[in-house]
Design an enzyme around this catalytic site. Structure first.
Site, PDB file in Angstrom:
ATOM      1  CG  ASN A   8       5.156   4.985  -0.183  1.00 23.42           C
ATOM      2  OD1 ASN A   8       6.555   5.362  -0.008  1.00 23.42           O
ATOM      3  ND2 ASN A   8       4.702   4.543   1.037  1.00 23.42           N
ATOM      4  CE  LYS A  10       5.456   0.794   1.674  1.00 23.46           C
ATOM      5  NZ  LYS A  10       5.457  -0.192   2.286  1.00 23.46           N
ATOM      6  CG  HIS A  94       2.381   5.592   5.112  1.00 22.41           C
ATOM      7  ND1 HIS A  94       3.775   4.579   5.149  1.00 22.41           N
ATOM      8  CD2 HIS A  94       2.392   5.338   3.168  1.00 22.41           C
ATOM      9  CE1 HIS A  94       3.464   3.216   5.033  1.00 22.41           C
ATOM     10  NE2 HIS A  94       2.742   3.128   3.732  1.00 22.41           N
ATOM     11  CD  GLU A  96       6.233   1.475   5.702  1.00 18.02           C
ATOM     12  OE1 GLU A  96       6.902   2.905   4.897  1.00 18.02           O
ATOM     13  OE2 GLU A  96       5.859   0.477   5.427  1.00 18.02           O
ATOM     14  CD  GLU A 166      -1.415   3.446   2.660  1.00 18.60           C
ATOM     15  OE1 GLU A 166      -1.261   3.235   1.192  1.00 18.60           O
ATOM     16  OE2 GLU A 166      -0.858   3.377   3.453  1.00 18.60           O
ATOM     17  N   GLY A 172       2.137  -3.603   3.550  1.00 20.29           N
ATOM     18  CA  GLY A 172       3.817  -4.666   2.867  1.00 20.29           C
ATOM     19  C   GLY A 172       3.139  -6.916   4.063  1.00 20.29           C
ATOM     20  CB  SER A 212      -1.373  -6.362   0.555  1.00 18.43           C
ATOM     21  OG  SER A 212      -0.182  -6.420   1.654  1.00 18.43           O
ATOM     22  N   GLY A 234       4.834  -1.799  -2.978  1.00 17.61           N
ATOM     23  CA  GLY A 234       5.921  -2.753  -2.593  1.00 17.61           C
ATOM     24  C   GLY A 234       5.413  -2.978  -4.469  1.00 17.61           C
TER      25      GLY A 234
HETATM   26  C1  PEP Z   1       2.059   1.935   1.278  1.00 14.57           C
HETATM   27  O1  PEP Z   1       3.006   1.862   1.807  1.00 14.57           O
HETATM   28  O2  PEP Z   1       1.428   3.125   0.905  1.00 14.57           O
HETATM   29  C2  PEP Z   1       1.653   0.469   0.957  1.00 14.57           C
HETATM   30  C3  PEP Z   1       0.229   0.181   0.220  1.00 14.57           C
HETATM   31  O3  PEP Z   1       2.265  -1.271   0.861  1.00 14.57           O
HETATM   32  P1  PEP Z   1       2.328  -2.120   0.220  1.00 14.57           P
HETATM   33  O4  PEP Z   1       1.232  -1.966  -1.385  1.00 14.57           O
HETATM   34  O5  PEP Z   1       3.549  -2.792   0.158  1.00 14.57           O
HETATM   35  O6  PEP Z   1       1.195  -2.861   1.198  1.00 14.57           O
END
Ligand code: PEP
Length: 250
Positions: A8, A10, A94, A96, A166, A172, A212, A234
């Site tokens: 992803n 973003k 998501h 966010e 998640e 993040g 993460s 990320g």
């Molecule tokens: C995500 O945005 O779905 C995610 C898991 O981000 P990160 O891996 O950066 O924590």
């Protein structure tokens, strides 16, 4: 089942990152494929990704979709537009989008439905906040989001979904759920999916972990019995890191 690893991006990325990423994946982890891989870039980069992945097994995904089919919805992108560019996965709900754009479970359900009606696999994200985990409400929160997001959707359609667990506190932040914490929640989700579909269908629904995930923790997470893959933020922007995660899935 073959593990599914989804990037992803973003609101990040560029045409040149698409070229670099696809070339690296092809050379490092796709010959033979170590996992099923898909990338979800921002909308304007989808055509470039579609061209770059031709003749490869990499899937093209979107990060969002409108809950309307067409019309006066400035700034929205419809499911038929995604279909034109051979999008096969759509991230929905998501955290966010839920927290910064006010997306409710009802809206998430509408988006899941519209994707399924057009043959795009929704990747429906669910997860609890730190406060909810600390007060012991994590399972109830996740199950509520799961059931509401799949409300009024037929069992054979639910079977086409991908679920991403998640925990919001792990996205993040560099904090990852322990493999045991994640696997336990995946089992709770699977049990509910059995109720909503059947044992056979639920076992075939990929439940991804996200939060993460990086090269150094991917193998341990992905080795758990009920973790069928990863949704990676990320680390999916760095070709070498993303490859290392995919290696952890094999
Ligand atoms: C995500 O945005 O779905 C995610 C898991 O981000 P990160 O891996 O950066 O924590």
């Amino acid at each position: 089942m073959t593990k599914l690893v989804v990037g992803n991006w973003k609101m990040n990325g560029s045409r040149s990152l698409i070229e670099q990423m696809v070339e690296t994946l092809k050379q490092e982890v796709l010959n033979p494929p170590l996992a099923q891989v898909a990338i979800c870039p921002p909308f304007p980069l989808i055509p470039a990704l579609e061209s770059a992945v031709a003749q490869s097994s990499i899937g093209v995904g979107a990060q969002n979709v409108s809950n309307h089919l067409s019309g006066a919805y400035t700034g929205d992108v419809s499911v038929s537009m995604l279909k034109e560019f051979n999008v096969t996965y759509g991230i929905v709900g998501h955290s966010e989008r839920r927290s910064y754009f006010g997306e409710t479970d009802e809206l998430v359900q509408q988006k899941v439905k519209i994707l399924l009606e057009h043959g795009i696999r929704p990747i429906m994200c669910i997860g609890e906040s730190l406060e909810q985990r600390e007060s012991g409400e994590h399972e109830a929160t996740v199950l509520y989001q799961l059931v509401e997001g799949l409300k009024d959707i037929a069992a054979d359609q639910i079977a086409q979904c991908v679920i991403a667990y998640e925990p919001v506190w792990a996205i993040g932040t560099g904090k990852t759920a322990t493999p045991e914490q994640a696997n336990q929640m995946h089992q709770v989700i699977r049990t509910k999916l059995i109720e909503l579909t059947s044992e056979e269908s639920a076992k075939a629904i990929p439940i991804l972990y996200g939060g993460s995930v990086k090269g150094s923790n991917a193998a341990e997470l992905l080795n758990q019995s009920d973790i069928d893959g990863a949704l990676v933020g990320g680390a999916s922007l760095k070709p070498d890191d993303f490859c290392q995660i995919i290696r952890g899935a094999s």
